[in-house]
Design a protein around this motif. Structure first.
Motif, mmCIF file in Angstrom:
data_model
loop_
_atom_site.group_PDB
_atom_site.id
_atom_site.type_symbol
_atom_site.label_atom_id
_atom_site.label_comp_id
_atom_site.label_asym_id
_atom_site.label_seq_id
_atom_site.Cartn_x
_atom_site.Cartn_y
_atom_site.Cartn_z
ATOM 1 N N ALA A 96 55.297 -48.927 45.435
ATOM 2 C CA ALA A 96 56.604 -49.575 45.428
ATOM 3 C C ALA A 96 57.452 -49.220 44.207
ATOM 4 C CB ALA A 96 56.442 -51.091 45.502
ATOM 5 N N THR A 97 56.932 -48.385 43.302
ATOM 6 C CA THR A 97 57.679 -48.023 42.100
ATOM 7 C C THR A 97 58.904 -47.183 42.460
ATOM 8 O OG1 THR A 97 55.637 -47.990 40.784
ATOM 9 C CG2 THR A 97 57.555 -46.876 39.853
ATOM 10 N N LEU A 98 60.037 -47.524 41.875
ATOM 11 C CA LEU A 98 61.262 -46.740 42.056
ATOM 12 C C LEU A 98 61.214 -45.550 41.107
ATOM 13 C CD1 LEU A 98 64.131 -46.283 43.167
ATOM 14 C CD2 LEU A 98 64.963 -47.868 41.397
ATOM 15 N N VAL A 99 61.294 -44.350 41.653
ATOM 16 C CA VAL A 99 61.275 -43.123 40.860
ATOM 17 C C VAL A 99 62.656 -42.473 40.963
ATOM 18 C CG1 VAL A 99 60.246 -40.837 40.575
ATOM 19 C CG2 VAL A 99 58.806 -42.783 41.250
ATOM 20 N N ILE A 100 63.330 -42.362 39.831
ATOM 21 C CA ILE A 100 64.660 -41.750 39.786
ATOM 22 C C ILE A 100 64.543 -40.432 39.035
ATOM 23 C CG2 ILE A 100 67.060 -42.002 39.049
ATOM 24 C CD1 ILE A 100 66.607 -45.039 38.985
ATOM 25 N N SER A 101 64.923 -39.358 39.679
ATOM 26 C CA SER A 101 64.858 -38.044 39.043
ATOM 27 C C SER A 101 66.257 -37.506 38.797
ATOM 28 C CB SER A 101 64.098 -37.061 39.935
ATOM 29 O OG SER A 101 64.265 -35.728 39.458
ATOM 30 N N ILE A 102 66.489 -36.991 37.582
ATOM 31 C CA ILE A 102 67.742 -36.297 37.289
ATOM 32 C C ILE A 102 67.470 -34.820 37.017
ATOM 33 C CG2 ILE A 102 68.853 -38.388 36.419
ATOM 34 C CD1 ILE A 102 68.529 -37.180 33.573
ATOM 35 N N MET A 103 66.330 -34.338 37.494
ATOM 36 C CA MET A 103 65.966 -32.940 37.296
ATOM 37 C C MET A 103 66.710 -32.060 38.292
ATOM 38 S SD MET A 103 61.877 -33.042 36.542
ATOM 39 C CE MET A 103 61.493 -33.947 38.041
ATOM 40 N N ALA A 104 67.395 -31.057 37.806
ATOM 41 C CA ALA A 104 68.158 -30.162 38.676
ATOM 42 C C ALA A 104 67.229 -29.363 39.573
ATOM 43 C CB ALA A 104 69.020 -29.222 37.837
ATOM 44 N N GLY A 105 67.613 -29.231 40.840
ATOM 45 C CA GLY A 105 66.892 -28.375 41.760
ATOM 46 C C GLY A 105 65.549 -28.880 42.225
ATOM 47 N N MET A 106 65.226 -30.138 41.953
ATOM 48 C CA MET A 106 63.927 -30.685 42.339
ATOM 49 C C MET A 106 64.100 -31.576 43.560
ATOM 50 S SD MET A 106 60.712 -30.565 41.495
ATOM 51 C CE MET A 106 60.841 -29.901 39.827
ATOM 52 N N PRO A 107 63.707 -31.098 44.757
ATOM 53 C CA PRO A 107 63.935 -31.873 45.980
ATOM 54 C C PRO A 107 63.043 -33.101 46.080
ATOM 55 C CG PRO A 107 62.723 -29.860 46.467
ATOM 56 C CD PRO A 107 63.120 -29.781 45.027
ATOM 57 N N ILE A 108 63.472 -34.044 46.882
ATOM 58 C CA ILE A 108 62.756 -35.297 47.065
ATOM 59 C C ILE A 108 61.326 -35.051 47.542
ATOM 60 C CG2 ILE A 108 62.624 -37.349 48.551
ATOM 61 C CD1 ILE A 108 65.650 -37.593 48.286
ATOM 62 N N ALA A 109 61.138 -34.107 48.445
ATOM 63 C CA ALA A 109 59.804 -33.846 48.992
ATOM 64 C C ALA A 109 58.814 -33.467 47.898
ATOM 65 C CB ALA A 109 59.875 -32.744 50.047
ATOM 66 N N LYS A 110 59.225 -32.617 46.960
ATOM 67 C CA LYS A 110 58.344 -32.231 45.858
ATOM 68 C C LYS A 110 58.078 -33.410 44.929
ATOM 69 C CE LYS A 110 59.205 -27.245 45.480
ATOM 70 N NZ LYS A 110 59.643 -26.160 44.572
ATOM 71 N N LEU A 111 59.118 -34.200 44.656
ATOM 72 C CA LEU A 111 58.962 -35.360 43.788
ATOM 73 C C LEU A 111 57.992 -36.357 44.400
ATOM 74 C CD1 LEU A 111 62.729 -35.777 42.913
ATOM 75 C CD2 LEU A 111 60.941 -35.230 41.264
ATOM 76 N N SER A 112 58.165 -36.617 45.679
ATOM 77 C CA SER A 112 57.309 -37.575 46.367
ATOM 78 C C SER A 112 55.865 -37.105 46.400
ATOM 79 C CB SER A 112 57.829 -37.797 47.784
ATOM 80 O OG SER A 112 57.069 -38.778 48.452
ATOM 81 N N GLN A 113 55.665 -35.829 46.656
ATOM 82 C CA GLN A 113 54.315 -35.282 46.710
ATOM 83 C C GLN A 113 53.637 -35.327 45.349
ATOM 84 O OE1 GLN A 113 54.116 -31.119 47.773
ATOM 85 N NE2 GLN A 113 52.000 -31.270 48.473
ATOM 86 N N ALA A 114 54.404 -35.043 44.292
ATOM 87 C CA ALA A 114 53.825 -34.966 42.949
ATOM 88 C C ALA A 114 53.605 -36.322 42.316
ATOM 89 C CB ALA A 114 54.723 -34.115 42.048
ATOM 90 N N CYS A 115 54.504 -37.277 42.583
ATOM 91 C CA CYS A 115 54.446 -38.557 41.869
ATOM 92 C C CYS A 115 54.305 -39.776 42.773
ATOM 93 C CB CYS A 115 55.689 -38.732 40.999
ATOM 94 S SG CYS A 115 55.721 -37.656 39.567
ATOM 95 N N GLY A 116 54.699 -39.667 44.030
ATOM 96 C CA GLY A 116 54.675 -40.836 44.900
ATOM 97 C C GLY A 116 55.827 -41.773 44.594
ATOM 98 N N GLY A 117 55.708 -43.020 45.019
ATOM 99 C CA GLY A 117 56.751 -44.010 44.792
ATOM 100 C C GLY A 117 57.904 -43.874 45.763
ATOM 101 N N LYS A 118 58.978 -44.598 45.470
ATOM 102 C CA LYS A 118 60.211 -44.561 46.259
ATOM 103 C C LYS A 118 61.230 -43.742 45.469
ATOM 104 C CE LYS A 118 58.382 -47.477 49.194
ATOM 105 N NZ LYS A 118 57.902 -47.037 50.525
ATOM 106 N N VAL A 119 61.618 -42.599 46.008
ATOM 107 C CA VAL A 119 62.332 -41.599 45.212
ATOM 108 C C VAL A 119 63.832 -41.610 45.444
ATOM 109 C CG1 VAL A 119 62.528 -39.137 44.694
ATOM 110 C CG2 VAL A 119 60.281 -40.129 45.183
ATOM 111 N N VAL A 120 64.575 -41.585 44.336
ATOM 112 C CA VAL A 120 66.014 -41.334 44.332
ATOM 113 C C VAL A 120 66.245 -40.077 43.506
ATOM 114 C CG1 VAL A 120 68.261 -42.120 43.484
ATOM 115 C CG2 VAL A 120 66.738 -43.728 44.635
ATOM 116 N N ARG A 121 66.913 -39.121 44.112
ATOM 117 C CA ARG A 121 67.260 -37.882 43.401
ATOM 118 C C ARG A 121 68.707 -37.967 42.966
ATOM 119 N NH1 ARG A 121 67.587 -31.850 46.179
ATOM 120 N NH2 ARG A 121 68.450 -30.762 44.351
ATOM 121 N N ALA A 122 68.971 -37.629 41.706
ATOM 122 C CA ALA A 122 70.326 -37.759 41.172
ATOM 123 C C ALA A 122 70.713 -36.524 40.375
ATOM 124 C CB ALA A 122 70.440 -39.001 40.296
#
Length: 274
Positions: A96-122
């Protein structure tokens, strides 16, 4: 979408910032200015600046062995460092952790696979450093309204926020607003060079170019008029501005150049996401 400026204050758990460089540091300063208590915040960074370190006096935790229950993880590490940082960050993330990424070029699918949680890409931009940035955000399907409100409030600490539903648009967003400040700085740089070529001293040309770009940007910010209307208001028929605009708006001028530049940046963003 409705938002709540009090959303971060209502969190049950800590906000952890991974990466406290220029953009991460700007966000941290914005959260503190919003009224988020420093002891609710933790920073993970191998080499925090003196400014960040000084905030420990207010309760900020830096590289804590046990950050406690993490409600939000904000990832502001350099994209090329993400692979090394991901295993440690994953230990902080619950489903249930909210994960917010501001990393350029990093898609949600990769973020979710690497870290899990509920992802927002910004995607923020550099004027965030003075609280005048604009951030575009997209949430994966599992992010609920309450978490979107929290993400919006945290991102809004450095300027305005726009939300989109299609992640594929983030490449164009990166090309327009993420890279856009460099285009504006180049305008000031080349306007100064043109002034020097016209006979002005380097010092005067640079000062005129900087203040003209900065002042025009502030006028655009404050005015309710469109950029097209503001341009036309400056342009007298048959005058000096009109003569210059015939060149800038003619074949091979500003518009086709910017279209090609944004297309090139968009293409590169897609390549980096692979």
């Amino acid at each position: 979408m409705t938002t709540s400026s009090n959303a971060p204050a209502n969190l049950n758990g800590s906000i952890v910032l991974a990466g406290a460089g220029k953009m991460g540091g700007a966000m941290l300063s914005g959260w503190l200015a919003q009224g988020v208590a420093a002891d609710r915040l933790a920073v993970i960074d191998p080499a925090p600046s003196d400014d960040i370190t000084s905030l420990t006096a207010k309760g900020l935790r830096i590289n804590p062995a046990q950050p406690g229950d993490v409600a939000v993880l904000v990832m502001a590490v350099k994209p090329q460092m993400f692979a090394d940082a991901a295993p440690q960050l994953r230990t902080l993330v619950k489903p249930a952790t909210l994960v917010i990424s501001i990393m350029a070029g990093m898609p949600i699918a990769k973020l979710s696979q690497a870290c899990g949680g509920k992802v927002v890409r910004a995607m923020p931009n550099t004027p965030a450093a003075i609280g005048r940035g604009i951030t575009v955000a997209v949430a994966e399907a599992g992010v609920g309204q309450q978490q979107r409100d929290i993400a919006d409030a945290l991102l809004r600490a450095t300027g305005s926020v726009e939300w989109i539903d299609d992640e594929a648009l983030m490449d164009a967003v990166t090309a327009v607003s993420g890279s856009g400040p460099a285009y504006v700085f180049l305008l000031a740089e080349e306007l100064a060079r043109a002034g020097i070529a016209a006979g002005l001293s380097p010092e005067l040309a640079t000062r005129l170019a900087r203040e003209t770009v900065a002042g025009s940007g502030e006028l655009l910010h404050r005015s309710e008029l469109s950029s097209e209307t503001l341009r036309k208001n400056v342009t007298s028929p048959g005058g000096t501005t009109a003569a210059a605009l015939e060149v800038l708006m003619g074949p091979g001028g500003f518009q086709p150049l910017l279209t090609r530049a944004v297309a090139a940046a968009t293409k590169r963003s897609r390549e980096l996401a692979k």
